[in-house]
Design a protein around this motif. Structure first.
Motif, PDB file in Angstrom:
ATOM      1  N   GLY A   8     -66.126  68.643  63.729  1.00 19.87           N
ATOM      2  CA  GLY A   8     -67.295  68.431  62.890  1.00 19.87           C
ATOM      3  C   GLY A   8     -67.896  67.069  63.173  1.00 19.87           C
ATOM      4  N   GLY A   9     -68.745  66.634  62.307  1.00 18.23           N
ATOM      5  CA  GLY A   9     -69.410  65.365  62.492  1.00 18.23           C
ATOM      6  C   GLY A   9     -70.658  65.518  63.338  1.00 18.23           C
ATOM      7  N   GLY A  10     -71.265  64.385  63.667  1.00 14.95           N
ATOM      8  CA  GLY A  10     -72.475  64.392  64.479  1.00 14.95           C
ATOM      9  C   GLY A  10     -73.575  63.561  63.854  1.00 14.95           C
ATOM     10  N   LEU A  11     -74.795  63.900  64.234  1.00 17.10           N
ATOM     11  CA  LEU A  11     -75.977  63.158  63.788  1.00 17.10           C
ATOM     12  C   LEU A  11     -76.777  64.011  62.806  1.00 17.10           C
ATOM     13  N   LEU A  18     -73.078  67.630  56.319  1.00 20.81           N
ATOM     14  CA  LEU A  18     -72.138  67.871  57.413  1.00 20.81           C
ATOM     15  C   LEU A  18     -70.804  68.269  56.807  1.00 20.81           C
ATOM     16  N   ARG A  19     -70.017  68.985  57.596  1.00 21.07           N
ATOM     17  CA  ARG A  19     -68.666  69.324  57.168  1.00 21.07           C
ATOM     18  C   ARG A  19     -67.676  68.914  58.239  1.00 21.07           C
ATOM     19  N   ARG A  67     -71.213  63.692  45.782  1.00 23.11           N
ATOM     20  CA  ARG A  67     -71.861  64.069  47.046  1.00 23.11           C
ATOM     21  C   ARG A  67     -70.885  64.714  48.027  1.00 23.11           C
ATOM     22  N   PHE A  68     -69.661  64.245  48.039  1.00 25.88           N
ATOM     23  CA  PHE A  68     -68.650  64.761  48.958  1.00 25.88           C
ATOM     24  C   PHE A  68     -67.654  65.630  48.201  1.00 25.88           C
ATOM     25  N   THR A  69     -67.142  66.633  48.883  1.00 25.61           N
ATOM     26  CA  THR A  69     -66.117  67.491  48.304  1.00 25.61           C
ATOM     27  C   THR A  69     -64.999  67.702  49.313  1.00 25.61           C
ATOM     28  N   ILE A  70     -63.788  67.401  48.893  1.00 25.27           N
ATOM     29  CA  ILE A  70     -62.625  67.642  49.744  1.00 25.27           C
ATOM     30  C   ILE A  70     -61.972  68.938  49.287  1.00 25.27           C
ATOM     31  N   SER A  71     -61.520  69.718  50.246  1.00 25.33           N
ATOM     32  CA  SER A  71     -60.852  70.976  49.917  1.00 25.33           C
ATOM     33  C   SER A  71     -59.798  71.260  50.976  1.00 25.33           C
ATOM     34  N   TYR A  80     -60.819  70.060  54.566  1.00 27.36           N
ATOM     35  CA  TYR A  80     -62.237  69.920  54.860  1.00 27.36           C
ATOM     36  C   TYR A  80     -62.843  68.783  54.037  1.00 27.36           C
ATOM     37  N   LEU A  81     -63.916  68.238  54.562  1.00 26.56           N
ATOM     38  CA  LEU A  81     -64.710  67.280  53.804  1.00 26.56           C
ATOM     39  C   LEU A  81     -66.165  67.710  53.928  1.00 26.56           C
ATOM     40  N   GLN A  82     -66.688  68.274  52.856  1.00 25.64           N
ATOM     41  CA  GLN A  82     -68.091  68.655  52.807  1.00 25.64           C
ATOM     42  C   GLN A  82     -68.892  67.455  52.324  1.00 25.64           C
ATOM     43  N   MET A  83     -69.841  67.049  53.128  1.00 26.14           N
ATOM     44  CA  MET A  83     -70.639  65.860  52.815  1.00 26.14           C
ATOM     45  C   MET A  83     -72.093  66.255  52.630  1.00 26.14           C
TER      46      MET A  83
END
Length: 118
Positions: A8-11, A18-19, A67-71, A80-83
């Motif tokens: 994941g990640g990126g611009l 992003l996740r 804003r962020f959710t960890i699951s 996961y980290l949903q941002m």
């Protein structure tokens, strides 16, 4: 060999999402804690969020709350980290890490770059 493999990640533009994923291989985690950390250029690594494998208890840094959710997916041994609502100040290299119950994060992922443009 036990390792954490991130993806994941990126611009992304400010306000976007992003996740990040962190898959553990070589062992199954049923206890302990998984965490996400980040390090921006010229700054120290900071805590972002964590989750316990068993109960799924979550903790967040104030800067990302709401804003962020960890699951986690125990069956896939993945966290996961949903941002969402990303801000330029979220730009950093993000790392996942595992605390197997020893009280410290002893296993780290390779890191992934997240860049948020304004």
């Amino acid at each position: 060999q036990v390792q954490l493999v991130q993806s994941g990640g990126g611009l992304v533009q400010a306000g976007g999402s992003l996740r990040l994923s962190c898959a553990a291989s070589g062992r199954t985690f049923s206890s302990g804690t998984m965490g996400w950390f980040r390090q921006a250029p010229g700054k120290e690594r900071e805590f972002v969020a964590s989750i316990t494998w068993s109960a799924g208890n979550t903790y967040y840094a104030d800067s990302v709350k709401g804003r962020f959710t960890i699951s986690r997916d125990n069956a896939k041994n993945t966290v996961y980290l949903q941002m969402n609502s990303l801000k330029p100040e979220d730009t950093a290299v993000y790392y996942c890490a595992a605390d197997s119950g020893a009280g410290y994060y002893g296993l780290w992922g390779q890191g992934t770059q997240v860049t948020v443009s304004s």
